[in-house]
Design a protein around this motif. Structure first.
Motif, PDB file in Angstrom:
ATOM      1  N   PHE A 128     -10.043 -16.435 -26.795  1.00  0.00           N
ATOM      2  CA  PHE A 128      -9.889 -17.620 -27.643  1.00  0.00           C
ATOM      3  C   PHE A 128      -9.238 -17.210 -28.949  1.00  0.00           C
ATOM      4  O   PHE A 128      -9.225 -16.025 -29.324  1.00  0.00           O
ATOM      5  N   ASP A 129      -8.697 -18.198 -29.670  1.00  0.00           N
ATOM      6  CA  ASP A 129      -8.068 -17.979 -30.967  1.00  0.00           C
ATOM      7  C   ASP A 129      -9.122 -18.162 -32.055  1.00  0.00           C
ATOM      8  O   ASP A 129      -9.573 -19.277 -32.311  1.00  0.00           O
ATOM      9  N   ALA A 130      -9.494 -17.055 -32.705  1.00  0.00           N
ATOM     10  CA  ALA A 130     -10.436 -17.139 -33.809  1.00  0.00           C
ATOM     11  C   ALA A 130      -9.760 -17.695 -35.058  1.00  0.00           C
ATOM     12  O   ALA A 130     -10.393 -18.390 -35.860  1.00  0.00           O
ATOM     13  N   ILE A 131      -8.464 -17.371 -35.235  1.00  0.00           N
ATOM     14  CA  ILE A 131      -7.664 -17.892 -36.344  1.00  0.00           C
ATOM     15  C   ILE A 131      -6.324 -18.327 -35.775  1.00  0.00           C
ATOM     16  O   ILE A 131      -5.699 -17.596 -34.992  1.00  0.00           O
ATOM     17  N   ASN A 132      -5.867 -19.494 -36.157  1.00  0.00           N
ATOM     18  CA  ASN A 132      -4.567 -19.968 -35.666  1.00  0.00           C
ATOM     19  C   ASN A 132      -3.975 -20.951 -36.673  1.00  0.00           C
ATOM     20  O   ASN A 132      -4.396 -22.101 -36.750  1.00  0.00           O
ATOM     21  N   ASN A 133      -3.036 -20.455 -37.468  1.00  0.00           N
ATOM     22  CA  ASN A 133      -2.332 -21.320 -38.407  1.00  0.00           C
ATOM     23  C   ASN A 133      -0.869 -20.898 -38.481  1.00  0.00           C
ATOM     24  O   ASN A 133      -0.420 -20.074 -37.679  1.00  0.00           O
ATOM     25  N   SER A 134      -0.133 -21.418 -39.424  1.00  0.00           N
ATOM     26  CA  SER A 134       1.313 -21.180 -39.474  1.00  0.00           C
ATOM     27  C   SER A 134       1.666 -19.726 -39.762  1.00  0.00           C
ATOM     28  O   SER A 134       2.754 -19.270 -39.400  1.00  0.00           O
ATOM     29  N   LYS A 135       0.766 -18.970 -40.391  1.00  0.00           N
ATOM     30  CA  LYS A 135       1.050 -17.584 -40.749  1.00  0.00           C
ATOM     31  C   LYS A 135       0.244 -16.561 -39.967  1.00  0.00           C
ATOM     32  O   LYS A 135       0.711 -15.437 -39.747  1.00  0.00           O
ATOM     33  N   THR A 136      -0.956 -16.912 -39.560  1.00  0.00           N
ATOM     34  CA  THR A 136      -1.864 -15.925 -38.975  1.00  0.00           C
ATOM     35  C   THR A 136      -2.417 -16.406 -37.646  1.00  0.00           C
ATOM     36  O   THR A 136      -2.783 -17.583 -37.512  1.00  0.00           O
ATOM     37  N   ASN A 137      -2.472 -15.475 -36.693  1.00  0.00           N
ATOM     38  CA  ASN A 137      -3.121 -15.749 -35.422  1.00  0.00           C
ATOM     39  C   ASN A 137      -3.961 -14.538 -35.028  1.00  0.00           C
ATOM     40  O   ASN A 137      -3.475 -13.413 -35.032  1.00  0.00           O
ATOM     41  N   LEU A 138      -5.213 -14.776 -34.693  1.00  0.00           N
ATOM     42  CA  LEU A 138      -6.114 -13.725 -34.237  1.00  0.00           C
ATOM     43  C   LEU A 138      -6.776 -14.183 -32.951  1.00  0.00           C
ATOM     44  O   LEU A 138      -7.532 -15.164 -32.945  1.00  0.00           O
ATOM     45  N   SER A 139      -6.478 -13.485 -31.857  1.00  0.00           N
ATOM     46  CA  SER A 139      -7.060 -13.799 -30.556  1.00  0.00           C
ATOM     47  C   SER A 139      -8.044 -12.704 -30.169  1.00  0.00           C
ATOM     48  O   SER A 139      -7.769 -11.515 -30.361  1.00  0.00           O
ATOM     49  N   LEU A 140      -9.178 -13.111 -29.599  1.00  0.00           N
ATOM     50  CA  LEU A 140     -10.204 -12.184 -29.149  1.00  0.00           C
ATOM     51  C   LEU A 140     -10.399 -12.351 -27.650  1.00  0.00           C
ATOM     52  O   LEU A 140     -10.447 -13.487 -27.153  1.00  0.00           O
ATOM     53  N   GLU A 141     -10.528 -11.214 -26.931  1.00  0.00           N
ATOM     54  CA  GLU A 141     -10.688 -11.232 -25.480  1.00  0.00           C
ATOM     55  C   GLU A 141     -11.813 -10.286 -25.075  1.00  0.00           C
ATOM     56  O   GLU A 141     -12.004  -9.231 -25.694  1.00  0.00           O
ATOM     57  N   VAL A 142     -12.525 -10.645 -24.004  1.00  0.00           N
ATOM     58  CA  VAL A 142     -13.572  -9.773 -23.480  1.00  0.00           C
ATOM     59  C   VAL A 142     -13.756 -10.082 -22.003  1.00  0.00           C
ATOM     60  O   VAL A 142     -13.605 -11.235 -21.569  1.00  0.00           O
ATOM     61  N   GLY A 143     -14.043  -9.020 -21.226  1.00  0.00           N
ATOM     62  CA  GLY A 143     -14.269  -9.227 -19.808  1.00  0.00           C
ATOM     63  C   GLY A 143     -14.405  -7.910 -19.063  1.00  0.00           C
ATOM     64  O   GLY A 143     -14.062  -6.842 -19.580  1.00  0.00           O
TER      65      GLY A 143
END
Length: 247
Positions: A128-143
């Protein structure tokens, strides 16, 4: 008389000429993008060395899914023989949900001089995207996942046996647009298993030169907890190259 001439000229002008394209017109965005990156260095004289690094990334992003494929190659040689030769292949499919996405992923590494010459990993999970805006994107994954390792041959183990491990993979993918023409990308990946643990950092800086061309600096670092005797736990690759992006 003047009014009649104007009307006649207007009627005689082709429709294609009348429907001029606005100066700010842009083609609609494509679902498909690709990046091709390459760097080369040749030293002669007192030192004779050659090095090459290349990367190709293909992305197909739609409303319901996102497919990514990344291929990397690293090669270096001196006047006698090759000193480094490594190839990476990464494939990932994301299927988007109302909140986040589920993914399936495959990684393969062929490293002629690495502590492990063959590494194959498959995994799946949730992101999922923990942060998502015009300048910053942070995606976290686990499995969960499954890993196959083949160690390099050494004097103490000239014919090593391959090892397998069930792992838990987690990743953080960070993208930051510093300004209009510069950006910073970083991905941290951890694989925890009963037999071995690894953590990797893949970071790059991109500065657009003109249109679709950019200058890039990248660093790939990987720490492996358990390695064969005589080999090092940490591998680092630093690259400099030109990147071309097209859609």
């Amino acid at each position: 008389m003047l009014r009649t001439i104007v009307v006649v000229c207007a009627l005689g002008t082709p429709l294609s000429a009348q429907a001029l394209v606005p100066p700010d017109f842009k083609e609609p965005p494509s679902d498909f993008t690709a990046e091709i990156e390459g760097g080369f260095q040749l030293n002669t004289g007192n030192t004779n060395t050659t090095s090459f690094n290349g990367r190709t990334k293909l992305v197909y992003d739609t409303v319901t899914a996102k497919q990514e494929a990344t291929m990397k190659a690293y090669y270096a040689a001196d006047s006698q023989s090759a000193t480094s030769e490594r190839y990476d292949l990464q494939l990932q499919s994301n299927y988007k949900l109302d909140s986040g996405y589920v993914f399936g992923r495959g990684d393969a590494t062929w490293d002629r001089f690495g502590s492990y010459t063959r590494i194959y990993t498959i995994s799946s999970g949730y992101g999922f995207d923990a942060i998502n805006n015009s300048k910053t994107n942070l995606s976290l994954e686990v499995g969960p996942g499954y890993r196959y390792n083949l160690a390099i041959a050494t004097d103490s183990a000239p014919d090593p046996a391959a090892s397998t491990d069930v792992i838990l993979r987690s990743a953080a993918i960070f993208e930051f647009k510093m300004q209009e023409y510069t950006s910073l990308n970083a991905a941290i990946t951890s694989e925890v298993g009963a037999e071995n643990n690894t953590i990797a950092l893949d970071m790059s800086y991109k500065n657009t030169l003109f249109q679709d061309w950019a200058f890039t600096i990248g660093t790939v670092m990987k720490y492996t907890q358990v390695v064969p005797d005589g080999t090092k736990q940490t591998d680092t690759i630093t690259t400099i190259g030109l990147l071309y992006t097209f859609q």
